[in-house]
Design a protein around this motif. Structure first.
Motif: not given
Length: 465
Positions: A130-141
């Motif tokens: 819905l909002w886009g690539n939030l994972w880019r900021w919280i990727d734990p690696w």
């Protein structure tokens, strides 16, 4: 007073329906829909069929413009920001693992299973689309790997994008197998050890193969990024861009075979996640749904069914593509069409993901909020929520259940409608004329209409596990 103790004040019939959430991962559904599905299912499928008809009437230029984004605002340069937020995410994950090992044993009060299965697996996956690539900021690696590389380390091995995609397919199948077949995937201590081992294994892969491992082979990151490309907001050069949902998929190059398989497996695994709970499936494997013997008794049938469901989906999709290629022999071949049209399956997979987990999320998100306010279950009140009562009252009224079911059905139908529109946009790029594109797309459209019936049937089927 703990959340569990507070639940004793709720209707005992509701309480009797809730242990399923603790028996499996923390997002199982807890009620049976007794609505007139003989009306809703055909209506939903009719919407998809009418969408196919609209493709015939809509001018190609207008349709192409539908997936053309509009540049919005320039993106600021935030050098190092993603690394810092990634490191913060890693520290947060370490805290969750510590709580999983030392905190309360109840999966509905321990923050680790609630964060993994409710906040991350349901909430964040939906937000990606819905909002886009939030994972880019919280990727734990990402942050940890950046620190390692800053010390001069360079990956000794090479991973080709082709091989990485197939690694992602295999690892995602393993992840789904754990979710569906493990005897206690929500047990805090067990989950903490599994998550820690997975984090270390993926970090080792990134150290050996470089950042490409996280981009191409780590399946959860791959899943997050492909769902993010469905979002109406995305990046176009150095600008934010806004367009029709899926415009980022329509403008990207054709995926490789492994990535196409990964996109199909997302739908196959999600579909079986719903199917393996139904009375129909339990009857097929010889289980009385009213006397479920426990997850340990169905490990092998679950894993076998998971593999079979994905094989059947790949075969059905492949047959639809082959028939479409036959209808337009002057168009692209089977291999190219198979890979190109696989992205049109993505909105269907996300729509079903949202629909399947919505009822569980409405309940378990409340547990997650309570656990955030009292992470050690010691009676703390960090967020000022006391007294906090988990409610399931929306399951007790016809209007509440109807609203939930309509939201679920809407997610499934909208996912299929978007899938058909995206498939037609892709077909227009690979066929000589719009008429040939429509002709070649018809078998795939029929496949999607049939899958609409199947998805809505899954939502309304009685569940016993």
């Amino acid at each position: 007073m703990t959340v569990t103790q507070r639940l004793t004040r709720i209707n005992p019939v509701v309480i009797a329906a809730l242990p399923g959430a603790a028996r499996a991962h923390a997002s199982e559904q807890g009620f049976v829909l007794l609505l007139p599905t003989d009306v809703y299912v055909p209506a939903g499928a009719s919407v998809v069929a009418l969408t196919v008809l609209a493709l015939v009437l809509l001018p190609p230029r207008a349709f192409a413009a539908l997936f053309r984004p509009v540049a919005w605002v320039a993106l600021p340069r935030l050098r190092g920001a993603a690394m810092l937020t990634s490191l913060a995410s890693t520290v947060f994950l370490a805290g969750l693992l510590w709580l999983g090992l030392t905190g309360p044993r109840d999966p509905l009060t321990n923050p680790l299973p609630l964060t993994v299965w409710v906040v991350w697996w349901i909430g964040l996956v939906a937000l990606q689309g819905l909002w886009g690539n939030l994972w880019r900021w919280i990727d734990p690696w990402r942050g940890v790997l950046a620190l390692i590389r800053a010390e001069g380390w360079r990956a000794p091995l090479h991973l080709s994008p082709r091989a990485g995609s197939w690694v992602a397919v295999a690892l995602f199948m393993g992840f789904t197998g754990f979710v569906l077949a493990d005897i206690a995937p929500s047990d805090p201590g067990r989950l903490a050890r599994i998550v820690a081992l997975y984090w270390l294994a993926m970090l080792l892969g990134a150290v050996l193969f470089g950042p490409r491992w996280l981009v191409a082979a780590e399946p959860l990151g791959v899943l997050m990024r492909v769902y993010a490309r469905l979002a109406p907001i995305g990046r176009r050069g150095r600008h934010f861009a806004l367009g029709w949902p899926g415009w980022q998929l329509a403008t990207r190059r054709t995926p490789r075979a492994g990535m196409a398989a990964f996109l199909l497996v997302l739908l196959g695994c999600g579909s079986f996640d719903g199917l393996n709970e139904t009375f129909w499936w339990l009857a097929k494997i010889g289980i009385n749904p009213l006397e479920f013997p426990g997850r340990s008794a169905v490990v092998l049938p679950t894993l076998t069914g998971l593999l079979a469901a994905n094989a059947l989906l790949l075969a059905a999709y492949g047959a639809a593509i082959a028939l479409g290629v036959t209808l337009d022999r002057d168009g692209p071949g089977f291999a190219l069409t198979f890979r190109a049209q696989a992205v049109s399956i993505l909105p269907i997979a996300l729509g079903y993901h949202v629909a399947h987990y919505l009822p569980g999320f409405l309940v378990d998100a409340q547990y997650a909020l309570a656990a955030l306010s009292d992470p050690l279950a010691r009676g703390d009140d960090w967020l000022g929520l006391q007294p906090f009562y988990v409610t399931t009252g929306f399951f007790n009224t016809q209007s509440g259940v109807r609203a939930i079911w309509l939201a679920q059905a809407g997610a499934v139908v909208l996912g299929h409608v978007l899938g058909i529109l995206l498939a037609h946009r892709i077909a227009l790029c690979h066929h000589a004329t719009p008429k040939r594109a429509i002709l070649a797309q018809l078998p795939l459209a029929l496949f999607m209409i049939g899958y609409t019936f199947f998805g809505l049937w899954l939502l309304a089927s009685p569940r016993g596990a």
